[in-house]
Write a protein that holds these residues in place. Structure first.
Motif, short mmCIF file in Angstrom:
data_model
loop_
_atom_site.label_atom_id
_atom_site.label_comp_id
_atom_site.label_asym_id
_atom_site.label_seq_id
_atom_site.Cartn_x
_atom_site.Cartn_y
_atom_site.Cartn_z
N ASP A 1 13.37 4.78 19.80
CA ASP A 1 14.76 4.36 19.97
C ASP A 1 15.14 3.28 18.96
OD1 ASP A 1 15.01 6.06 22.16
OD2 ASP A 1 14.40 4.50 23.58
N VAL A 2 14.14 2.62 18.42
CA VAL A 2 14.38 1.50 17.50
C VAL A 2 14.38 1.96 16.05
CG1 VAL A 2 13.49 -0.73 16.72
CG2 VAL A 2 13.35 -0.11 19.14
N ILE A 3 13.48 2.85 15.71
CA ILE A 3 13.33 3.33 14.33
C ILE A 3 13.71 4.80 14.27
CG2 ILE A 3 11.71 3.74 12.45
CD1 ILE A 3 10.17 1.32 13.35
N THR A 4 14.75 5.11 13.52
CA THR A 4 15.25 6.48 13.47
C THR A 4 15.11 7.12 12.10
OG1 THR A 4 17.49 5.65 13.00
CG2 THR A 4 16.91 6.02 15.32
N ASP A 5 14.63 6.37 11.10
CA ASP A 5 14.53 6.94 9.75
C ASP A 5 13.12 7.43 9.43
OD1 ASP A 5 13.37 4.44 9.73
OD2 ASP A 5 14.21 3.84 7.79
N LYS A 6 12.25 7.50 10.45
CA LYS A 6 10.91 8.05 10.28
C LYS A 6 10.60 8.97 11.46
CE LYS A 6 9.08 4.06 7.76
NZ LYS A 6 7.91 3.16 7.55
N ASN A 7 9.72 9.92 11.20
CA ASN A 7 9.25 10.79 12.28
C ASN A 7 8.09 10.08 12.98
OD1 ASN A 7 11.01 12.91 11.52
ND2 ASN A 7 9.58 13.55 9.93
N ILE A 8 8.29 9.75 14.25
CA ILE A 8 7.29 8.97 14.98
C ILE A 8 6.67 9.84 16.07
CG2 ILE A 8 6.90 6.95 16.43
CD1 ILE A 8 9.19 5.60 14.91
N PHE A 9 5.36 9.86 16.10
CA PHE A 9 4.61 10.63 17.09
C PHE A 9 3.78 9.67 17.93
CE2 PHE A 9 5.34 13.27 13.41
CZ PHE A 9 5.75 14.49 13.94
N ILE A 10 3.96 9.71 19.23
CA ILE A 10 3.18 8.87 20.13
C ILE A 10 2.01 9.69 20.65
CG2 ILE A 10 3.21 7.33 22.11
CD1 ILE A 10 5.18 6.62 19.82
N ILE A 11 0.80 9.31 20.28
CA ILE A 11 -0.40 9.96 20.79
C ILE A 11 -0.84 9.15 22.00
CG2 ILE A 11 -2.66 10.88 20.20
CD1 ILE A 11 -0.34 11.86 18.41
N PRO A 12 -0.77 9.71 23.22
CA PRO A 12 -0.94 8.89 24.44
C PRO A 12 -2.39 8.52 24.73
CG PRO A 12 -0.62 11.18 25.03
CD PRO A 12 -0.45 11.12 23.54
N THR A 13 -3.00 7.80 23.82
CA THR A 13 -4.39 7.35 24.00
C THR A 13 -4.43 6.19 24.99
OG1 THR A 13 -4.11 5.94 22.05
CG2 THR A 13 -5.13 8.08 21.71
N LYS A 14 -5.36 6.26 25.94
CA LYS A 14 -5.44 5.24 27.00
C LYS A 14 -6.68 4.37 26.87
CE LYS A 14 -2.92 8.25 30.09
NZ LYS A 14 -2.96 9.10 31.29
N SER A 15 -7.46 4.57 25.83
CA SER A 15 -8.66 3.77 25.62
C SER A 15 -9.02 3.79 24.15
CB SER A 15 -9.83 4.33 26.45
OG SER A 15 -10.21 5.61 25.97
N ILE A 16 -9.85 2.85 23.74
CA ILE A 16 -10.31 2.81 22.36
C ILE A 16 -11.08 4.09 22.00
CG2 ILE A 16 -11.79 1.60 20.72
CD1 ILE A 16 -9.13 0.21 21.28
N PRO A 17 -12.01 4.56 22.84
CA PRO A 17 -12.69 5.82 22.51
C PRO A 17 -11.73 6.99 22.32
CG PRO A 17 -13.92 4.66 24.20
CD PRO A 17 -12.63 3.91 24.02
N GLN A 18 -10.69 7.07 23.14
CA GLN A 18 -9.70 8.13 22.94
C GLN A 18 -9.01 7.98 21.60
OE1 GLN A 18 -6.85 8.65 26.10
NE2 GLN A 18 -8.31 9.74 27.40
N GLY A 19 -8.71 6.75 21.22
CA GLY A 19 -8.08 6.52 19.92
C GLY A 19 -8.96 6.98 18.78
N ILE A 20 -10.25 6.69 18.88
CA ILE A 20 -11.19 7.11 17.84
C ILE A 20 -11.28 8.63 17.79
CG2 ILE A 20 -13.64 7.10 17.21
CD1 ILE A 20 -13.74 4.20 18.23
N SER A 21 -11.33 9.27 18.95
CA SER A 21 -11.39 10.72 18.98
C SER A 21 -10.14 11.34 18.36
CB SER A 21 -11.54 11.21 20.43
OG SER A 21 -11.68 12.61 20.48
N ALA A 22 -8.99 10.74 18.61
CA ALA A 22 -7.75 11.24 17.99
C ALA A 22 -7.81 11.11 16.48
CB ALA A 22 -6.55 10.46 18.55
N LEU A 23 -8.35 10.00 16.00
CA LEU A 23 -8.43 9.77 14.55
C LEU A 23 -9.39 10.75 13.87
CD1 LEU A 23 -8.45 5.88 14.55
CD2 LEU A 23 -6.65 7.35 13.61
#
Length: 549
Positions: free
Chosen positions: A400-422
């Motif tokens: 809602d704040v930034i409209t000039d970029k395509n923003i994707f929210i990856i719903p990671t709920k933990s650091i390990p999930q974040g690493i797996s997404a990366l």
């Protein structure tokens, strides 16, 4: 009014925090709402005009940018609706004030899908009803707000009867309590008081001045334990038909959207059945599935001092060249990730993260913190990894704040999930496919933590004492004990680590390297073929963070 409301909540935020029912140090309702309203007041102070419309607009933007955690996001939506109702007004009458409160309620209800009663939304709705009734009788603004406050008090005392979780814990709803404290501050301002103490203390069942009592949560009482929400993107979508098809499949159902994008939120016993149904209409995006236990924001470890608080939300960019040059022009992809320790941040950077925003647990980064990090990345497509369930709503507001970029929210709920997404992130890939592949990675890893109890409580069959070592698997308390190594080992056993190929360990700032190495040695001795990666995470509050895949 806003200054007084913010001051009231600041003085009572820890008592609101104490209403949470989960005993581990995690994101707090009171703390998150306090940080959100402080941001709103900060923006209001910058306004040069004195019309209610100008002040309200600044409050709305400030709360949106500063929203932290689920409770803070809901508060920002209440203030957003109030501001919308006050557009174009220099002054406000009692009737207009009541109408503004009602539009705030309507806006907040829409923002959080179809809610379960007994929450901040219930309290805000009753507050608005009380205000409208008194204003219609010819009440002054002060009389109108006093009536609204009293109706809110009555509703708050009934919340344990609306939500079994609250009744079991012996507390009222934390978000509703926080909002009522803010309203109490508004009343105090209209009465002309200089607020050194809040108008009214937090309301407890029984005596109003009682301290909040620690509670417990019995998961078995939740008929539909899995909160499932996602977007469906397709053509000629019919939200009404989808809503009708899903009616009766669970509770807290809401289906909203257009003929191209539909948002679905529902609490169910089996999320897979809902996803299987929805995929026939198009592609699924921003899929979030979690046990409702993770939605109950926890009693957090008190912030040590204001300096640490400010440091906790600062974004730390990757090492940059001495000066940005024209050669660093816009690229295709960039990644923002939240982290709560310098060691964890370094690992995230090594996996392709451009901007690390420090926060999580007791210090959730705000929408503005995340938006600023997004702005610093010269990329068309930005992927945000919250790495904490309590940051996801604030991350979603970045769109809602930034409209000039395509923003994707990856719903990671933990650091390990974040690493797996990366691991599933392709810096050269298609944006939509990238987001889908990163979300798929979340199902390929198990997350665990070892922390400590901040108070006595009863969790299921576990009798927990303040200071006990706790082992969590997927944010659910599984182990309690007094010996750190034993709890860590038992937590890994609950994660069935022996059936997997890789165990990743981040050890916290209070754990000596030798002690962490002992845990690694035990794993390798037990199963020599398994790969164990050990990193100094330098995170606070959590002795260990585990990833098993």
């Amino acid at each position: 009014m806003m200054r007084a409301g913010a001051k009231a909540l600041e003085l009572k935020k820890q008592k609101v925090d104490a209403l949470n029912v989960f005993p581990v140090p995690d994101g707090d309702t009171g703390t998150n709402m306090n940080l959100t309203i402080q941001s709103a007041v900060k923006d209001a102070e910058k306004t040069s005009g004195d019309s209610v419309a100008e002040v309200a607009a600044a409050i709305s933007m400030g709360s949106l940018m500063g929203a932290r955690g689920n409770s803070g996001v809901i508060l920002s939506q209440l203030l957003r609706g109030i501001a919308k109702s006050l557009e174009g007004l220099n002054t406000v009458s009692a009737q207009q004030m009541a109408q503004a409160l009602q539009l705030g309620v309507d806006t907040a209800y829409k923002a959080v899908m179809k809610p379960v009663e007994g929450t901040i939304l219930t309290i805000s709705r009753e507050i608005a009803k009380g205000a409208l009734a008194r204003a219609k009788q010819g009440g002054t603004p002060l009389e109108t707000l006093v009536e609204a406050y009293q109706k809110g008090q009555q509703a708050l005392l009934k919340t344990p009867e609306m939500l079994p979780i609250l009744k079991q814990a012996g507390v009222v709803d934390a978000g509703g309590q926080g909002f009522l404290i803010i309203i109490g501050g508004w009343v105090s301002a209209l009465e002309g008081h200089v607020l050194e103490e809040p108008l009214s203390p937090p309301v407890q069942r029984g005596e109003l001045d009682k301290e909040a009592q620690p509670g417990f949560l019995v998961v078995e009482n939740l008929e539909y334990p899995y909160c499932t929400e996602f977007l469906v993107k397709g053509k000629n979508l019919n939200a009404d038909q989808i809503r009708q098809d899903l009616n009766g499949k669970g509770d807290s159902l809401l289906v909203v959207g257009t003929d191209e994008v539909v948002k679905i939120h529902i609490h169910v016993k089996n999320p897979g059945k809902i996803l299987d149904y929805a995929i026939q209409f198009g592609s699924l995006h921003e899929v979030g599935i979690h046990n409702m236990l993770s939605q109950n924001e926890a009693m957090a470890h008190a912030l040590k001092n204001k300096e640490k608080e400010e440091q906790g939300v600062n974004s730390v960019p990757l090492e940059q060249n001495e000066q940005n040059t024209e050669a660093e022009m816009l690229k295709e992809h960039g990644v923002v990730a939240a982290a709560m320790g310098q060691g964890i941040a370094e690992v995230l950077k090594s996996l392709g993260v451009d901007e690390v925003v420090f926060g999580g647990q007791t210090m959730n980064p705000s929408t503005e913190d995340l938006a600023e990090a997004v702005r610093r990345i010269p990329a068309k497509n930005i992927y945000i990894l919250p790495n904490n369930g309590n940051i996801i709503m604030a991350a979603r507001q970045v769109k809602d704040v930034i409209t000039d970029k395509n923003i994707f929210i990856i719903p990671t709920k933990s650091i390990p999930q974040g690493i797996s997404a990366l691991v599933n992130y392709d810096p050269e890939g298609d944006p939509e496919e990238n987001a889908q592949n990163m979300e798929k990675g979340l199902t390929q890893i198990k997350s665990g933590e070892v922390t400590y109890a901040v108070r006595d409580s009863q969790f299921g069959d576990l009798d927990i004492k303040s200071g006990d070592i706790l082992g969590l698997v997927e944010n659910v308390i599984q182990i309690t004990g007094n010996e750190l190594l034993e709890v860590a080992q038992s937590t890994l056993e609950k994660m069935q680590w022996r059936d997997h190929d890789l165990v990743t360990i981040f050890y916290g700032e209070d754990i000596p390297e030798e002690e962490a190495q002992n845990l690694k040695d035990w794993l390798e001795k037990e199963v020599s073929s398994i790969e164990v990666e050990l990193y100094p995470g330098h995170q606070s509050l959590y002795y260990y963070i585990f990833g098993v895949e």
